[in-house]
Design a protein around this motif. Structure first.
Motif, PDB file in Angstrom:
ATOM      1  N   PHE A 206       0.995  -1.193  -0.088  1.00 26.82           N
ATOM      2  CA  PHE A 206      -0.002   0.045   0.190  1.00 26.82           C
ATOM      3  C   PHE A 206       0.814   1.286   0.203  1.00 26.82           C
ATOM      4  N   GLU A 207       0.243   2.242  -0.786  1.00 32.02           N
ATOM      5  CA  GLU A 207       0.899   3.570  -0.591  1.00 32.02           C
ATOM      6  C   GLU A 207      -0.312   4.529  -0.394  1.00 32.02           C
ATOM      7  N   ILE A 208      -0.559   5.179   0.864  1.00 33.65           N
ATOM      8  CA  ILE A 208      -1.660   5.841   1.268  1.00 33.65           C
ATOM      9  C   ILE A 208      -1.415   7.110   1.209  1.00 33.65           C
ATOM     10  N   ASN A 209      -2.211   8.073   1.096  1.00 32.88           N
ATOM     11  CA  ASN A 209      -2.180   9.569   0.874  1.00 32.88           C
ATOM     12  C   ASN A 209      -3.465  10.234   1.405  1.00 32.88           C
ATOM     13  N   VAL A 210      -3.410  11.222   2.073  1.00 33.17           N
ATOM     14  CA  VAL A 210      -4.712  11.916   2.561  1.00 33.17           C
ATOM     15  C   VAL A 210      -5.059  12.890   1.496  1.00 33.17           C
ATOM     16  N   GLU A 211      -6.305  13.146   0.838  1.00 26.17           N
ATOM     17  CA  GLU A 211      -6.641  14.127  -0.010  1.00 26.17           C
ATOM     18  C   GLU A 211      -7.559  14.961   0.571  1.00 26.17           C
ATOM     19  N   ASP A 212      -7.700  16.289   0.623  1.00 26.81           N
ATOM     20  CA  ASP A 212      -8.720  17.076   0.989  1.00 26.81           C
ATOM     21  C   ASP A 212      -9.702  17.267  -0.041  1.00 26.81           C
ATOM     22  N   ASN A 213      -9.436  17.128  -1.569  1.00 26.30           N
ATOM     23  CA  ASN A 213     -10.376  17.294  -2.566  1.00 26.30           C
ATOM     24  C   ASN A 213     -10.309  16.120  -3.506  1.00 26.30           C
ATOM     25  N   LEU A 214     -11.158  15.042  -3.298  1.00 30.26           N
ATOM     26  CA  LEU A 214     -11.003  13.899  -3.618  1.00 30.26           C
ATOM     27  C   LEU A 214     -12.221  13.447  -4.359  1.00 30.26           C
ATOM     28  N   THR A 215     -12.558  13.286  -5.736  1.00 29.96           N
ATOM     29  CA  THR A 215     -13.784  13.028  -6.455  1.00 29.96           C
ATOM     30  C   THR A 215     -13.812  11.533  -6.846  1.00 29.96           C
ATOM     31  N   LEU A 216     -15.003  10.872  -6.486  1.00 33.38           N
ATOM     32  CA  LEU A 216     -15.207   9.633  -6.876  1.00 33.38           C
ATOM     33  C   LEU A 216     -16.319   9.514  -8.113  1.00 33.38           C
ATOM     34  N   PRO A 217     -16.005   8.729  -9.047  1.00 31.74           N
ATOM     35  CA  PRO A 217     -17.248   8.446 -10.181  1.00 31.74           C
ATOM     36  C   PRO A 217     -18.351   7.997  -9.889  1.00 31.74           C
ATOM     37  N   SER A 218     -19.402   8.241 -10.616  1.00 30.81           N
ATOM     38  CA  SER A 218     -20.735   7.651 -10.133  1.00 30.81           C
ATOM     39  C   SER A 218     -20.793   6.299 -10.600  1.00 30.81           C
ATOM     40  N   TYR A 219     -21.685   5.297 -10.045  1.00 32.75           N
ATOM     41  CA  TYR A 219     -21.899   3.961 -10.643  1.00 32.75           C
ATOM     42  C   TYR A 219     -22.779   4.085 -11.682  1.00 32.75           C
ATOM     43  N   ASP A 220     -22.318   3.652 -12.707  1.00 30.92           N
ATOM     44  CA  ASP A 220     -22.879   3.743 -14.139  1.00 30.92           C
ATOM     45  C   ASP A 220     -23.708   2.368 -14.642  1.00 30.92           C
ATOM     46  N   GLY A 221     -23.906   1.355 -13.893  1.00 30.12           N
ATOM     47  CA  GLY A 221     -24.220   0.118 -14.207  1.00 30.12           C
ATOM     48  C   GLY A 221     -25.841   0.284 -13.920  1.00 30.12           C
ATOM     49  N   ASN A 222     -26.786  -0.864 -14.371  1.00 33.88           N
ATOM     50  CA  ASN A 222     -27.865  -0.823 -13.999  1.00 33.88           C
ATOM     51  C   ASN A 222     -28.165  -1.564 -12.715  1.00 33.88           C
ATOM     52  N   ILE A 223     -29.139  -1.086 -12.118  1.00 32.93           N
ATOM     53  CA  ILE A 223     -29.671  -1.558 -10.840  1.00 32.93           C
ATOM     54  C   ILE A 223     -30.565  -2.433 -10.905  1.00 32.93           C
ATOM     55  N   ASP A 224     -30.499  -3.522 -10.507  1.00 26.82           N
ATOM     56  CA  ASP A 224     -31.691  -4.718 -10.771  1.00 26.82           C
ATOM     57  C   ASP A 224     -32.598  -4.608  -9.214  1.00 26.82           C
ATOM     58  N   LEU A 225     -33.661  -4.060  -9.547  1.00 29.82           N
ATOM     59  CA  LEU A 225     -34.539  -3.914  -8.059  1.00 29.82           C
ATOM     60  C   LEU A 225     -35.038  -5.394  -7.766  1.00 29.82           C
ATOM     61  N   GLU A 226     -35.169  -6.248  -8.250  1.00 32.13           N
ATOM     62  CA  GLU A 226     -35.343  -7.417  -7.813  1.00 32.13           C
ATOM     63  C   GLU A 226     -34.537  -8.122  -6.870  1.00 32.13           C
ATOM     64  N   ILE A 227     -33.025  -7.511  -6.853  1.00 36.13           N
ATOM     65  CA  ILE A 227     -32.128  -8.294  -6.122  1.00 36.13           C
ATOM     66  C   ILE A 227     -31.882  -7.251  -4.835  1.00 36.13           C
ATOM     67  N   VAL A 228     -32.556  -6.120  -4.983  1.00 31.04           N
ATOM     68  CA  VAL A 228     -32.409  -5.351  -3.911  1.00 31.04           C
ATOM     69  C   VAL A 228     -33.136  -5.434  -2.590  1.00 31.04           C
ATOM     70  N   GLU A 229     -32.821  -5.782  -1.361  1.00 30.97           N
ATOM     71  CA  GLU A 229     -33.528  -5.973  -0.297  1.00 30.97           C
ATOM     72  C   GLU A 229     -33.582  -4.887   0.672  1.00 30.97           C
ATOM     73  N   ILE A 230     -35.021  -4.765   1.150  1.00 28.10           N
ATOM     74  CA  ILE A 230     -35.580  -3.595   1.816  1.00 28.10           C
ATOM     75  C   ILE A 230     -34.913  -4.000   3.335  1.00 28.10           C
ATOM     76  N   ASP A 231     -34.401  -2.764   3.855  1.00 27.28           N
ATOM     77  CA  ASP A 231     -33.804  -2.630   5.160  1.00 27.28           C
ATOM     78  C   ASP A 231     -34.711  -2.265   6.150  1.00 27.28           C
ATOM     79  N   GLU A 232     -35.306  -3.386   6.950  1.00 26.34           N
ATOM     80  CA  GLU A 232     -36.528  -3.099   7.987  1.00 26.34           C
ATOM     81  C   GLU A 232     -36.056  -2.965   9.433  1.00 26.34           C
ATOM     82  N   THR A 233     -34.637  -2.559   9.490  1.00 25.03           N
ATOM     83  CA  THR A 233     -34.236  -2.415  10.851  1.00 25.03           C
ATOM     84  C   THR A 233     -34.542  -1.240  11.437  1.00 25.03           C
ATOM     85  N   ASN A 234     -35.111  -0.141  10.581  1.00 25.36           N
ATOM     86  CA  ASN A 234     -35.399   1.284  11.017  1.00 25.36           C
ATOM     87  C   ASN A 234     -36.976   1.347  11.179  1.00 25.36           C
ATOM     88  N   GLU A 235     -37.689   0.207  11.083  1.00 27.12           N
ATOM     89  CA  GLU A 235     -39.322   0.448  11.134  1.00 27.12           C
ATOM     90  C   GLU A 235     -39.327   0.735  12.555  1.00 27.12           C
TER      91      GLU A 235
END
Length: 239
Positions: A206-235
């Motif tokens: 590893f070579e690790i550095n701290v950055e104050d202005n770091l930009t991450l790209p967006s997720y550009d894939g397709n989201i299949d809602l059939e595999i998304v599970e609902i989080d019910e812990t906050n009900e």
């Protein structure tokens, strides 16, 4: 109905009621025998008609004001909804995100040996272990190379290559960008992490550095809602 709308409607009804009361009172009160000539009666009738027309105009203006307010209130609701959608998209990783964080550059380590050496590569097991440690130590968002890592990102081995978001991971060296509310603390954790030792065993470091202005790209894939599970812990009823 909103409070301001109720106030405006109350003013409208009050004006109408006031005018009706005046007209009713003028009818009920006994009058002396009208001795005015026809010209005076016509002038008085015209004045009353003008007053009535002015009342209608005021009512029309009030109704226009009320409609404008309702339209503005509806637009404010739309704007609030759009802001909520944008916030959810950012939280889900569907937009670029900029903030403070660290960059982990994974480099190969060459041994002093006369024999041939196998070029090291990152396996899904190593990568998943690293991501788990990053999340445990305060990472909020992660990008592996040019791929945004989100909750449904698959990391798997296909034909001898590691795939992230169904795309082959590039050969090392490559960067892992990590956003964190406490990047310096995250760096300190990763410097002594188990993952760092695991990568060294596989001839990587590893070579690790701290950055104050770091930009991450967006997720550009397709989201299949059939595999998304609902989080019910906050009900309701659950902490």
């Amino acid at each position: 109905m909103l409070t301001k709308s109720k106030i405006i409607l109350s003013l409208i009804f009050a004006c109408i009621g006031f005018m009706i009361a005046i007209q009713f009172q003028s009818i009920q009160e006994p009058k002396e025998r009208d001795t005015r000539d026809m010209w005076e009666i016509r002038m008085q009738l015209q004045a009353e008609q003008e007053e009535q027309q002015a009342l209608y105009q005021q009512l029309d203006e009030l109704e226009t004001t009320l409609q404008l307010y309702e339209d503005n209130a509806e637009q404010e609701q739309i704007n609030t909804l759009m802001e909520s959608v944008e916030a959810l998209q950012m939280e889900a990783g569907l937009t670029d995100k900029t903030g403070r964080g660290i960059i982990i550059t994974i480099n190969p380590v060459y041994e002093e040996s006369a024999g041939p050496q196998v070029y090291p590569s990152v396996t899904p097991e190593l990568l998943n272990r690293l991501i788990n440690e990053l999340n445990n130590y305060g990472a909020t968002d992660i990008a592996i190379g040019n791929e945004r890592y989100i909750g449904i990102t698959p990391i798997r081995y296909v034909n001898g290559e590691t795939y992230v978001n169904n795309r082959a991971l590039s050969d090392i060296p490559f960067d892992i960008k990590v956003l964190s509310n406490e990047p310096k603390r995250l760096l300190d954790y990763m410097e002594v992490s188990q993952s760092k030792d695991d990568f060294i065993i596989e001839n990587m470091m590893f070579e690790i550095n701290v950055e104050d202005n770091l930009t991450l790209p967006s997720y550009d894939g397709n989201i299949d809602l059939e595999i998304v599970e609902i989080d019910e812990t906050n009900e309701a009823g659950e902490g």
